[in-house]
Scaffold this active site. Sequence first.
Site, PDB file in Angstrom:
ATOM      1  NE  ARG A  56      -2.642  -1.637  -0.817  1.00 24.75           N
ATOM      2  CZ  ARG A  56      -2.263  -2.850  -1.178  1.00 24.75           C
ATOM      3  NH1 ARG A  56      -2.125  -3.810  -0.290  1.00 24.75           N
ATOM      4  NH2 ARG A  56      -2.001  -3.138  -2.431  1.00 24.75           N
ATOM      5  CD  GLN A  86     -14.671   7.235   7.202  1.00 23.20           C
ATOM      6  OE1 GLN A  86     -14.877   6.043   7.430  1.00 23.20           O
ATOM      7  NE2 GLN A  86     -15.542   7.991   6.576  1.00 23.20           N
ATOM      8  CG  ASN A  87      -9.250   8.415   2.485  1.00 23.71           C
ATOM      9  OD1 ASN A  87     -10.024   7.471   2.605  1.00 23.71           O
ATOM     10  ND2 ASN A  87      -9.468   9.426   1.659  1.00 23.71           N
ATOM     11  CG  ASP A  89      -4.603   8.987   0.966  1.00 27.33           C
ATOM     12  OD1 ASP A  89      -4.589  10.213   1.196  1.00 27.33           O
ATOM     13  OD2 ASP A  89      -5.631   8.393   0.551  1.00 27.33           O
ATOM     14  CG  HIS A 104      -9.993   4.849  10.104  1.00 28.57           C
ATOM     15  ND1 HIS A 104     -10.913   4.757   9.078  1.00 28.57           N
ATOM     16  CD2 HIS A 104     -10.725   4.919  11.259  1.00 28.57           C
ATOM     17  CE1 HIS A 104     -12.144   4.766   9.584  1.00 28.57           C
ATOM     18  NE2 HIS A 104     -12.051   4.858  10.899  1.00 28.57           N
ATOM     19  N   GLY A 172     -16.959  11.219  -0.676  1.00 31.19           N
ATOM     20  CA  GLY A 172     -16.457   9.879  -0.975  1.00 31.19           C
ATOM     21  C   GLY A 172     -16.542   8.882   0.143  1.00 31.19           C
ATOM     22  CB  THR A 173     -17.084   8.456   3.362  1.00 32.93           C
ATOM     23  OG1 THR A 173     -17.470   7.553   4.411  1.00 32.93           O
ATOM     24  CG2 THR A 173     -17.481   9.866   3.757  1.00 32.93           C
TER      25      THR A 173
END
Length: 231
Positions: A56, A86-87, A89, A104, A172-173
């Site tokens: 990842r 929540q990403n 990256d 997260h 996007g969630t």
Amino acid sequence: MKKIVVLTGAGMSAESGIATFRDSGGLWEEYKVEDVATPEGWHKNPELVLEFYNQRRRQLLGAKPNNGHKLLAELEAYFDVEIITQNVDNLHERAGSTKILHLHGELMKVRSCGAGEEIYDVDPNKSDINVGDKCPNGFQLRPHIVWFGESVPAIEEAIRIVKTADILIIIGTSMQVYPAASLVHYAKRKVPVFLIDPNPAYMVSDKLFVIAKGASEGMKQMKDILLNDFL
């Protein structure tokens, strides 16, 4: 200056080529979620878990922020913007946003398995973490990721931030995974809520405005709305 709070999920980074967290069938890039994203998976096979996150991380290092990330960063010229993501990256940071809370965890950080659970940045030039890689106190390093079954340490701070919002934007969630899904309910009663998602799920809100588009196109429309109606 009005306060915008933005909640982002996997759809925010999908246009950058970052795989969504969980595909249909309970698989994450052909791995079972319970094998690579739970404490039990870690104790059972740390080599597998570390290699999964190494993959990842390599994927992330080759990715770039998309226009959705960049447009969010541009809003800081006009509004006080805080992002709760929540990403895992770092594309929001790389796009130029300055206030980001990662619910997260973060892919470019690792954590000690020792009692102190100290957090360290990953060297992008040596991004892989392997069994035997230890913190200065001699404990194995693990991904700095909140796995299924673990508590979300940042949730109280996220609640505090949402309570300060004058405008709430969700990108996007599906907001179906708790505790993140509960955040929208902490916004003040009259706060307008915008949902940007090509396949929007229904959410309960006094004022819900749906933009049924992906992150980049949706944020282009969103920016126009904000500059025309909320400045």
